[in-house]
Design an enzyme around this catalytic site. Sequence first.
Site, short mmCIF file in Angstrom:
data_model
loop_
_atom_site.label_atom_id
_atom_site.label_comp_id
_atom_site.label_asym_id
_atom_site.label_seq_id
_atom_site.Cartn_x
_atom_site.Cartn_y
_atom_site.Cartn_z
CD1 TRP A 1 -12.54 8.72 -29.51
CD2 TRP A 1 -14.03 9.12 -27.91
NE1 TRP A 1 -13.79 8.81 -30.09
CE2 TRP A 1 -14.71 9.05 -29.14
CE3 TRP A 1 -14.77 9.35 -26.75
CZ2 TRP A 1 -16.09 9.21 -29.26
CZ3 TRP A 1 -16.14 9.50 -26.84
CH2 TRP A 1 -16.79 9.43 -28.08
CD1 TRP B 1 -7.04 9.85 -30.54
CD2 TRP B 1 -5.08 10.36 -31.50
NE1 TRP B 1 -7.29 10.72 -31.58
CE2 TRP B 1 -6.10 11.04 -32.19
CE3 TRP B 1 -3.77 10.53 -31.94
CZ2 TRP B 1 -5.84 11.89 -33.28
CZ3 TRP B 1 -3.51 11.37 -33.01
CH2 TRP B 1 -4.53 12.03 -33.67
CG ASP B 2 -9.47 11.87 -27.31
OD1 ASP B 2 -9.46 11.08 -28.28
OD2 ASP B 2 -10.00 12.99 -27.35
CE1 TYR C 1 -19.33 10.04 -30.75
CE2 TYR C 1 -19.97 7.74 -30.72
CZ TYR C 1 -19.16 8.74 -31.20
OH TYR C 1 -18.21 8.45 -32.12
CD GLN D 1 -9.14 7.50 -31.48
OE1 GLN D 1 -8.91 7.46 -30.27
NE2 GLN D 1 -9.78 8.49 -32.05
N GLY E 1 -7.82 8.94 -36.55
CA GLY E 1 -7.90 10.10 -35.65
C GLY E 1 -8.23 11.39 -36.39
CG ASP F 1 -12.80 11.43 -36.72
OD1 ASP F 1 -11.65 11.02 -36.45
OD2 ASP F 1 -13.73 11.43 -35.90
NE ARG G 1 -19.22 16.64 -35.47
CZ ARG G 1 -18.38 15.82 -34.81
NH1 ARG G 1 -17.38 16.30 -34.10
NH2 ARG G 1 -18.56 14.50 -34.85
CD GLU H 1 -13.69 18.36 -31.44
OE1 GLU H 1 -14.77 19.00 -31.41
OE2 GLU H 1 -13.63 17.19 -31.84
C1 GLC Z 1 -12.96 13.28 -32.89
C2 GLC Z 1 -11.52 13.32 -33.37
C3 GLC Z 1 -10.76 12.13 -32.81
C4 GLC Z 1 -10.90 12.14 -31.30
C5 GLC Z 1 -12.39 12.15 -30.89
C6 GLC Z 1 -12.59 12.32 -29.40
O1 GLC Z 1 -13.61 12.16 -33.37
O2 GLC Z 1 -11.47 13.32 -34.75
O3 GLC Z 1 -9.41 12.18 -33.19
O4 GLC Z 1 -10.26 11.05 -30.73
O5 GLC Z 1 -13.01 13.23 -31.51
O6 GLC Z 1 -12.01 13.50 -28.98
#
Ligand code: GLC
Length: 437
Positions: A37, A39-40, A85, A111, A171, A173, A205, A405
């Site tokens: 992912w 920004w992760d 996923y 993102q 980000g 969601d 969720r 998380e």
């Molecule tokens: C969730 C979060 C998102 C993040 C992703 C992976 O979808 O909302 O911000 O990048 O998980 O961790």
Amino acid sequence: MTTKDNLIESAKTVLNSNFDEDKGFTIPCEGLYPFQWNWDSGFIAIGFAHYNTDKAKREIEALLSAQWENGFIPHIIFHNDSDTYFPGPDFHLSKLHPLASKSHRTTGMTQPPVLGFVLKELYDIVEDKTDILNFIKTNIDKVYHNHEHFYTHRDPNQEGLAFIYHNWESGTDNSPIWDDIWDTMNPPNYKFERRDTTHVDASQRPTNREYDYYLHLIEIAKEHHYDDAKIAELSPFLVQDPLFNAMLIKSNAALIALYEIIGDAADKISQLKQWQTKAIARFNEKLFNEKLGAYVHYDLRNEKQIEHVSSSSFAPLFADIPDEARANTLVETMTTKFGSENRYLCASFDPDSDRFNPKKYWRGPVWINLNWLLYKGLKSYGFYDLSNRVKEDSITLIEKYGFYEYFDSRKEVTENAGYGGNNFSWSAALLIDFLKS
Ligand code: GLC
């Protein structure tokens, strides 16, 4: 070993076990998020920079290896196959866009653009400056190209503010912010098999109906081959997000600083400064809400502010966007709405709102990456007590409950207050940075 050393060691174990040695990237969390992912990876690289520069570099390289020819950097890179996923690469079909990566399957959305300031963080953290500067020199133009893409293709009115066309691009969601937009849409009931709720309790969720909106927005973008101009014209979701744009602005500033260190990039510096001046001015004009005392999202499709306060409302502090007076107003709002003594900072959504839900993902829980941004932002304006509180709350939550998380903001919940995925990478990475800074 001290508690602090133990915590750092546990954080490293989480990161190392989520790192794919072969492909050189880190999954956010096993099962729930089995790919790379965007920004992760930025936050994860900051954690690695404290103890393994090679991994930090590989993380960024793996992300950039999937950059599209037009500069776009996707939100998920499907380096591998996984059936844990949904929706996967066959749903997103990035190859519909003529300039999509030829080497990697990705999504067709992005993102928050963290890479610019992440490169600057790496420069500040890593001791061998020559080595890290060489790495930055090799990659910085790719990040510049990415910013160019935003200002050229995601800003139809040339305002200096980029739009997002999907809630996953924000980000955050399932933030209640989006409820107002869902009210303007009526997507079909899609037939699909969720995978997230096999890993995490459904109460934490998004709902199935929310997934209909999410999928519908992707279907519209696919129908137009992920063409930004068509999306700007047609997508029912078109938002200028204060968190997203604050990340872009902070990254502009970091690119300017890095190009100045590198030298010989006068044209790029001058272009970045132009974007920056325009962006900050427009951000302050358009995204601040006097009544709420906070920055808010702007619904570009329906041309109005979305009047809710969330943790994204305070992200501009990280990017030096508010002046002193406005920064004081933000702190006042954060303290009165989010900062009562029986709460950990910082809930992701206004705890006074009837849309607040302390357990549900971005509808209320505390997230470590937002806390990290707020900590840095508050500190840079000299709000030391509040910034320390954000930092200490983040450490306490992880110490008590683990590398979750997201977390319950209510102090009266004293058991199992960590939610979503466990052994979550950015919680581990940013804890290392909190403890070393
Ligand atoms: C969730 C979060 C998102 C993040 C992703 C992976 O979808 O909302 O911000 O990048 O998980 O961790």
